[in-house]
Design an enzyme around this catalytic site. Structure first.
Site, PDB file in Angstrom:
ATOM      1  N   ASP A 156       0.854  -1.192   0.000  1.00  0.00           N
ATOM      2  CA  ASP A 156       0.000   0.000   0.000  1.00  0.00           C
ATOM      3  C   ASP A 156       0.892   1.245   0.000  1.00  0.00           C
ATOM      4  OD1 ASP A 156      -3.214   0.551   0.975  1.00  0.00           O
ATOM      5  OD2 ASP A 156      -1.783   2.223   1.120  1.00  0.00           O
ATOM      6  N   ILE A 157       0.500   2.246  -0.764  1.00  0.00           N
ATOM      7  CA  ILE A 157       1.320   3.459  -0.895  1.00  0.00           C
ATOM      8  C   ILE A 157       1.315   4.291   0.390  1.00  0.00           C
ATOM      9  CG2 ILE A 157      -0.421   5.083  -1.800  1.00  0.00           C
ATOM     10  CD1 ILE A 157       1.634   5.751  -4.048  1.00  0.00           C
TER      11      ILE A 157
ATOM     12  N   HIS B 206     -10.149  -5.261  -3.474  1.00  0.00           N
ATOM     13  CA  HIS B 206      -8.824  -5.494  -2.891  1.00  0.00           C
ATOM     14  C   HIS B 206      -8.968  -5.899  -1.444  1.00  0.00           C
ATOM     15  CE1 HIS B 206      -9.870  -1.218  -2.581  1.00  0.00           C
ATOM     16  NE2 HIS B 206      -9.242  -1.198  -1.415  1.00  0.00           N
TER      17      HIS B 206
ATOM     18  N   GLU C  33     -12.102   3.450  -1.334  1.00  0.00           N
ATOM     19  CA  GLU C  33     -11.523   4.551  -2.116  1.00  0.00           C
ATOM     20  C   GLU C  33     -11.300   4.120  -3.564  1.00  0.00           C
ATOM     21  OE1 GLU C  33      -7.059   6.485  -2.377  1.00  0.00           O
ATOM     22  OE2 GLU C  33      -7.738   5.819  -0.413  1.00  0.00           O
ATOM     23  N   VAL C  34     -10.848   2.899  -3.741  1.00  0.00           N
ATOM     24  CA  VAL C  34     -10.522   2.415  -5.088  1.00  0.00           C
ATOM     25  C   VAL C  34     -11.549   1.346  -5.486  1.00  0.00           C
ATOM     26  CG1 VAL C  34      -8.773   1.340  -6.546  1.00  0.00           C
ATOM     27  CG2 VAL C  34      -8.068   2.854  -4.666  1.00  0.00           C
TER      28      VAL C  34
ATOM     29  N   ASN D 205     -12.958  -3.271   2.073  1.00  0.00           N
ATOM     30  CA  ASN D 205     -14.004  -2.252   2.066  1.00  0.00           C
ATOM     31  C   ASN D 205     -14.841  -2.414   0.803  1.00  0.00           C
ATOM     32  OD1 ASN D 205     -13.261  -0.885   4.491  1.00  0.00           O
ATOM     33  ND2 ASN D 205     -11.531   0.030   3.409  1.00  0.00           N
TER      34      ASN D 205
ATOM     35  N   HIS E 296      -6.935  -5.790   2.107  1.00  0.00           N
ATOM     36  CA  HIS E 296      -5.804  -5.248   2.854  1.00  0.00           C
ATOM     37  C   HIS E 296      -5.310  -6.341   3.810  1.00  0.00           C
ATOM     38  CE1 HIS E 296      -6.817  -0.811   2.215  1.00  0.00           C
ATOM     39  NE2 HIS E 296      -7.978  -1.365   1.937  1.00  0.00           N
TER      40      HIS E 296
HETATM   41  P1  5GP Z   1      -9.800   1.383   0.224  1.00  0.00           P
HETATM   42  O1  5GP Z   1     -10.120   2.595   1.034  1.00  0.00           O
HETATM   43  O2  5GP Z   1     -10.366   1.483  -1.169  1.00  0.00           O
HETATM   44  O3  5GP Z   1     -10.151   0.101   0.926  1.00  0.00           O
HETATM   45  O4  5GP Z   1      -8.220   1.333   0.117  1.00  0.00           O
HETATM   46  C1  5GP Z   1      -7.503   1.800  -0.981  1.00  0.00           C
HETATM   47  C2  5GP Z   1      -6.047   1.718  -0.618  1.00  0.00           C
HETATM   48  O5  5GP Z   1      -5.289   1.920  -1.795  1.00  0.00           O
HETATM   49  C3  5GP Z   1      -5.580   2.791   0.387  1.00  0.00           C
HETATM   50  O6  5GP Z   1      -5.041   2.162   1.540  1.00  0.00           O
HETATM   51  C4  5GP Z   1      -4.536   3.600  -0.393  1.00  0.00           C
HETATM   52  O7  5GP Z   1      -3.440   3.991   0.405  1.00  0.00           O
HETATM   53  C5  5GP Z   1      -4.135   2.640  -1.492  1.00  0.00           C
HETATM   54  N1  5GP Z   1      -3.714   3.292  -2.712  1.00  0.00           N
HETATM   55  C6  5GP Z   1      -4.340   4.307  -3.366  1.00  0.00           C
HETATM   56  N2  5GP Z   1      -3.667   4.651  -4.469  1.00  0.00           N
HETATM   57  C7  5GP Z   1      -2.589   3.831  -4.534  1.00  0.00           C
HETATM   58  C8  5GP Z   1      -1.515   3.689  -5.463  1.00  0.00           C
HETATM   59  O8  5GP Z   1      -1.408   4.390  -6.463  1.00  0.00           O
HETATM   60  N3  5GP Z   1      -0.598   2.721  -5.201  1.00  0.00           N
HETATM   61  C9  5GP Z   1      -0.681   1.907  -4.101  1.00  0.00           C
HETATM   62  N4  5GP Z   1       0.272   0.996  -3.931  1.00  0.00           N
HETATM   63  N5  5GP Z   1      -1.674   2.014  -3.214  1.00  0.00           N
HETATM   64  C10 5GP Z   1      -2.635   2.965  -3.423  1.00  0.00           C
END
Ligand code: 5GP
Length: 127
Positions: A35-36, A110, A105-106, A97, A112
């Protein structure tokens, strides 16, 4: 409401090689990468390569091969990160999520994998 997959989401772009990532492991149907913005010493994302929006979308429509590949990779990632308690690690949390209330967010499914420090309660108590 039918699932609508946005092919421009950031993980789709990672899968197409348009954006770099720190790959942990890759299999025929799945990718694991750091994760970034890590929330713990271990914070790895595991994604299927197919266009799935959420866990329910993936779990109900992916092939048996994709499903096995994904979940086996999730276990392998936890093992190789050293967080499996049965193998001397200190445990881990797997979170997916899905949708608005979860703050997804994405919009590409996915998982985690978080560990390497005490993670606290899953959520504050309701109320
Ligand atoms: P969500 O909130 O959708 O469950 O989590 C999305 C995750 O993707 C977040 O923890 C965020 O830090 C990670 N993320 C967003 N953009 C990028 C990216 O460009 N590269 C990587 N490696 N992680 C990302």
């Amino acid at each position: 409401m039918p699932y609508s997959y946005d092919p421009q989401n950031i993980f789709a772009r990672i899968l197409r090689g348009e954006i770099p990532n720190k790959t942990v492991a890759e299999t025929p149907h799945s990718l694991a990468f750091h994760d970034i913005r890590p929330h713990a010493p271990v914070h790895i994302l595991v994604i299927p390569k197919g266009p799935y929006v959420t866990l329910d979308h993936f779990s109900e429509t992916a092939s048996a091969e994709e499903l096995a590949d994904f979940w086996r990779l999730a276990a392998r990632v936890a093992r190789e990160a050293g967080v499996i308690e049965a193998e001397g690690g200190t445990g881990y949390r797997a979170i997916a999520n899905a949708g608005g209330h979860s703050h997804q967010e994405v919009p590409h499914f996915h998982l985690h994998i978080l560990g390497g420090r005490p993670l606290g309660a899953l959520l504050p108590p309701a109320g």
